[in-house]
Design a protein around this motif. Structure first.
Motif, PDB file in Angstrom:
ATOM      1  N   ALA A  35      38.230  41.010  44.101  1.00  0.00           N
ATOM      2  CA  ALA A  35      36.968  40.501  43.549  1.00  0.00           C
ATOM      3  C   ALA A  35      37.214  39.075  43.043  1.00  0.00           C
ATOM      4  O   ALA A  35      37.633  38.209  43.799  1.00  0.00           O
ATOM      5  CB  ALA A  35      36.436  41.421  42.471  1.00  0.00           C
ATOM      6  N   ASP A  36      36.977  38.815  41.749  1.00  0.00           N
ATOM      7  CA  ASP A  36      37.155  37.466  41.222  1.00  0.00           C
ATOM      8  C   ASP A  36      38.485  37.299  40.486  1.00  0.00           C
ATOM      9  O   ASP A  36      38.670  36.363  39.710  1.00  0.00           O
ATOM     10  CB  ASP A  36      36.004  37.116  40.281  1.00  0.00           C
ATOM     11  CG  ASP A  36      35.922  38.071  39.098  1.00  0.00           C
ATOM     12  OD1 ASP A  36      36.541  39.147  39.161  1.00  0.00           O
ATOM     13  OD2 ASP A  36      35.240  37.741  38.109  1.00  0.00           O
ATOM     14  N   ILE A  37      39.432  38.216  40.730  1.00  0.00           N
ATOM     15  CA  ILE A  37      40.752  38.146  40.094  1.00  0.00           C
ATOM     16  C   ILE A  37      41.760  37.635  41.118  1.00  0.00           C
ATOM     17  O   ILE A  37      41.841  38.147  42.229  1.00  0.00           O
ATOM     18  CB  ILE A  37      41.187  39.524  39.564  1.00  0.00           C
ATOM     19  CG1 ILE A  37      40.187  40.037  38.534  1.00  0.00           C
ATOM     20  CG2 ILE A  37      42.581  39.456  38.952  1.00  0.00           C
ATOM     21  CD1 ILE A  37      40.462  41.453  38.081  1.00  0.00           C
ATOM     22  N   ARG A  70      35.606  26.490  39.674  1.00  0.00           N
ATOM     23  CA  ARG A  70      36.646  26.228  38.689  1.00  0.00           C
ATOM     24  C   ARG A  70      37.222  27.546  38.198  1.00  0.00           C
ATOM     25  O   ARG A  70      36.529  28.560  38.119  1.00  0.00           O
ATOM     26  CB  ARG A  70      36.100  25.426  37.512  1.00  0.00           C
ATOM     27  CG  ARG A  70      34.947  26.084  36.773  1.00  0.00           C
ATOM     28  CD  ARG A  70      34.394  25.160  35.695  1.00  0.00           C
ATOM     29  NE  ARG A  70      33.208  25.729  35.067  1.00  0.00           N
ATOM     30  CZ  ARG A  70      33.262  26.566  34.021  1.00  0.00           C
ATOM     31  NH1 ARG A  70      34.443  26.911  33.520  1.00  0.00           N
ATOM     32  NH2 ARG A  70      32.155  27.045  33.487  1.00  0.00           N
ATOM     33  N   PHE A  71      38.493  27.538  37.903  1.00  0.00           N
ATOM     34  CA  PHE A  71      39.148  28.701  37.325  1.00  0.00           C
ATOM     35  C   PHE A  71      38.867  28.749  35.826  1.00  0.00           C
ATOM     36  O   PHE A  71      38.761  27.706  35.170  1.00  0.00           O
ATOM     37  CB  PHE A  71      40.661  28.642  37.559  1.00  0.00           C
ATOM     38  CG  PHE A  71      41.068  28.881  38.979  1.00  0.00           C
ATOM     39  CD1 PHE A  71      41.162  30.176  39.483  1.00  0.00           C
ATOM     40  CD2 PHE A  71      41.366  27.830  39.827  1.00  0.00           C
ATOM     41  CE1 PHE A  71      41.533  30.399  40.792  1.00  0.00           C
ATOM     42  CE2 PHE A  71      41.743  28.039  41.138  1.00  0.00           C
ATOM     43  CZ  PHE A  71      41.818  29.327  41.622  1.00  0.00           C
ATOM     44  N   LYS A  75      41.503  32.315  30.598  1.00  0.00           N
ATOM     45  CA  LYS A  75      41.976  33.645  30.985  1.00  0.00           C
ATOM     46  C   LYS A  75      43.214  33.584  31.876  1.00  0.00           C
ATOM     47  O   LYS A  75      43.763  34.627  32.233  1.00  0.00           O
ATOM     48  CB  LYS A  75      40.867  34.410  31.716  1.00  0.00           C
ATOM     49  CG  LYS A  75      39.695  34.785  30.839  1.00  0.00           C
ATOM     50  CD  LYS A  75      38.694  35.635  31.605  1.00  0.00           C
ATOM     51  CE  LYS A  75      37.541  36.069  30.704  1.00  0.00           C
ATOM     52  NZ  LYS A  75      36.569  36.915  31.446  1.00  0.00           N
ATOM     53  N   CYS A  76      43.645  32.395  32.233  1.00  0.00           N
ATOM     54  CA  CYS A  76      44.836  32.263  33.076  1.00  0.00           C
ATOM     55  C   CYS A  76      46.081  32.359  32.204  1.00  0.00           C
ATOM     56  O   CYS A  76      46.223  31.614  31.224  1.00  0.00           O
ATOM     57  CB  CYS A  76      44.816  30.931  33.821  1.00  0.00           C
ATOM     58  SG  CYS A  76      43.494  30.809  35.044  1.00  0.00           S
ATOM     59  N   LYS A 104      46.656  42.777  31.369  1.00  0.00           N
ATOM     60  CA  LYS A 104      46.001  43.864  32.079  1.00  0.00           C
ATOM     61  C   LYS A 104      45.820  43.478  33.539  1.00  0.00           C
ATOM     62  O   LYS A 104      45.334  42.394  33.858  1.00  0.00           O
ATOM     63  CB  LYS A 104      44.640  44.175  31.461  1.00  0.00           C
ATOM     64  CG  LYS A 104      44.704  45.050  30.228  1.00  0.00           C
ATOM     65  CD  LYS A 104      43.318  45.484  29.806  1.00  0.00           C
ATOM     66  CE  LYS A 104      43.384  46.434  28.614  1.00  0.00           C
ATOM     67  NZ  LYS A 104      42.038  46.885  28.207  1.00  0.00           N
ATOM     68  N   ASP A 105      46.226  44.371  34.414  1.00  0.00           N
ATOM     69  CA  ASP A 105      46.050  44.177  35.847  1.00  0.00           C
ATOM     70  C   ASP A 105      45.179  45.316  36.351  1.00  0.00           C
ATOM     71  O   ASP A 105      45.636  46.451  36.487  1.00  0.00           O
ATOM     72  CB  ASP A 105      47.399  44.170  36.554  1.00  0.00           C
ATOM     73  CG  ASP A 105      47.271  43.839  38.029  1.00  0.00           C
ATOM     74  OD1 ASP A 105      46.149  43.480  38.451  1.00  0.00           O
ATOM     75  OD2 ASP A 105      48.264  43.942  38.752  1.00  0.00           O
ATOM     76  N   LEU A 106      43.887  45.024  36.597  1.00  0.00           N
ATOM     77  CA  LEU A 106      42.917  46.056  36.993  1.00  0.00           C
ATOM     78  C   LEU A 106      42.948  47.210  36.001  1.00  0.00           C
ATOM     79  O   LEU A 106      43.047  48.388  36.361  1.00  0.00           O
ATOM     80  CB  LEU A 106      43.203  46.553  38.415  1.00  0.00           C
ATOM     81  CG  LEU A 106      43.156  45.477  39.506  1.00  0.00           C
ATOM     82  CD1 LEU A 106      43.415  46.099  40.867  1.00  0.00           C
ATOM     83  CD2 LEU A 106      41.821  44.752  39.499  1.00  0.00           C
ATOM     84  N   GLU A 107      42.880  46.858  34.689  1.00  0.00           N
ATOM     85  CA  GLU A 107      42.817  47.808  33.581  1.00  0.00           C
ATOM     86  C   GLU A 107      44.112  48.584  33.353  1.00  0.00           C
ATOM     87  O   GLU A 107      44.113  49.568  32.623  1.00  0.00           O
ATOM     88  CB  GLU A 107      41.647  48.798  33.763  1.00  0.00           C
ATOM     89  CG  GLU A 107      40.282  48.144  33.686  1.00  0.00           C
ATOM     90  CD  GLU A 107      40.077  47.386  32.383  1.00  0.00           C
ATOM     91  OE1 GLU A 107      40.394  47.934  31.314  1.00  0.00           O
ATOM     92  OE2 GLU A 107      39.608  46.232  32.440  1.00  0.00           O
ATOM     93  N   VAL A 108      45.199  48.160  33.964  1.00  0.00           N
ATOM     94  CA  VAL A 108      46.515  48.747  33.684  1.00  0.00           C
ATOM     95  C   VAL A 108      47.334  47.697  32.960  1.00  0.00           C
ATOM     96  O   VAL A 108      47.503  46.580  33.460  1.00  0.00           O
ATOM     97  CB  VAL A 108      47.230  49.189  34.974  1.00  0.00           C
ATOM     98  CG1 VAL A 108      48.623  49.705  34.657  1.00  0.00           C
ATOM     99  CG2 VAL A 108      46.422  50.279  35.670  1.00  0.00           C
TER     100      VAL A 108
END
Length: 301
Positions: A35-37, A70-71, A75-76, A104-108
């Protein structure tokens, strides 16, 4: 509307995927997108690794500017993994990217030591919050009401992506099991039964047994299912042997210097798979494998 599409349309994700498909053009390190990640990963054991990551960050910034995007630099973050990491600093555009001990990587929740303690605590906390809401808002305490609510709203928090962060320490396992035990105590008529008898009465498995069940099903898919078999050849190594004892599809147990590597899904499932009976391993399909799984698990758990 002068640009974009209304939110919720199927066309939106399709156009977005087309738009960002060239993000990896010229990238030297590993780039993952969901997605946008966007995640950029690289090995930094030498200065060349650091420079490669910095060049890729510059490429991503140029891509964003060229496409009028733009990033979100707030959050980076940079997550340095490994005990010997030099922890270099990196820039995205004209700004330094802040380092973080966990992200957190996809809520993990992933930390720099690949420890799952915080993730277990976070999963138990979310599940307990939902269970508390159920307890306050539902007056009935019958199994016909509480059990479906637990299965639909609470247990998914305890099992989401558990192949990645499955607990290995008893204190973490106990923390998760307490949520299910708290649920069973809410059900009227089971107060005097032991935990094992409650599970049997409700037709449930312990969370530890459910994790093992899911691991073995996933391993079967990687080893035997056509769509996953190519990936399975990269994840698992078959142990070729002329011995007739045991099943005919044993996997090789690798050795590693770091203990954390032994807790990965591809390692912790090997021992249980090798102890599986021949008739279960040689099942002609995944459906047949699942049918015989419960009986075989009785001798493994």
């Amino acid at each position: 509307m002068t640009s974009g599409v209304p939110q919720g349309l199927v066309l939106g994700p399709a156009l977005f995927n087309i738009f960002v498909t060239d993000t990896h053009s010229g990238i030297e390190c590993n780039l993952s997108k969901f997605a946008d990640i966007t995640k950029l990963c690289g090995v930094v054991d030498m200065l060349e690794g650091r420079d490669a990551i910095q060049r890729d960050l510059a490429r991503l910034e140029r891509w964003a500017c060229a496409n009028c995007m733009r990033f979100n630099k707030a959050k980076c973050k940079v997550l340095h993994m490994g005990g010997g990491s030099p922890k270099h600093n990196y820039r995205l555009g004209g700004d330094w990217v802040e380092s973080s001990p966990e992200e957190k990587d996809l809520e993990v929740l992933i930390d720099e030591k690949l420890s799952v303690n915080r993730q277990c605590a976070l999963a138990a906390q979310k599940a307990n919050h939902v269970l508390g809401c159920i307890k306050r808002s539902v007056t009935s305490r019958s199994g016909e009401v509480i059990l479906p609510l637990y299965l639909a709203l609470v247990r998914p928090h305890l099992q989401y992506c558990v192949q990645l962060w499955g607990p290995q320490h008893k204190k973490d396992m106990k923390l998760l099991e307490q949520v299910q035990r708290r649920t069973m105590k809410m059900i009227r008529g089971l107060e005097q039964l032991s935990c094992e008898d409650r599970l049997k009465e409700l037709g449930l498995f312990s969370l530890e047994r459910r994790r093992l069940q899911g691991h073995l099903i996933a391993a079967c898919q990687y080893l035997k299912e056509g769509a996953y078999k190519k990936s399975g050849e990269e994840l698992f190594t078959k142990a070729w042997s002329d011995r007739t004892r045991g099943n005919g599809l044993k996997l090789k147990e690798s050795r590693f210097r770091l203990s954390v590597r032994k807790t990965f899904f591809t390692m912790r499932v090997v021992r249980h798979w090798n102890r599986f009976p021949r008739e279960a391993v040689e099942a002609p399909s995944l459906e047949v494998f699942k049918v015989g799984l419960d009986g075989a698990l009785g001798s493994l758990v």
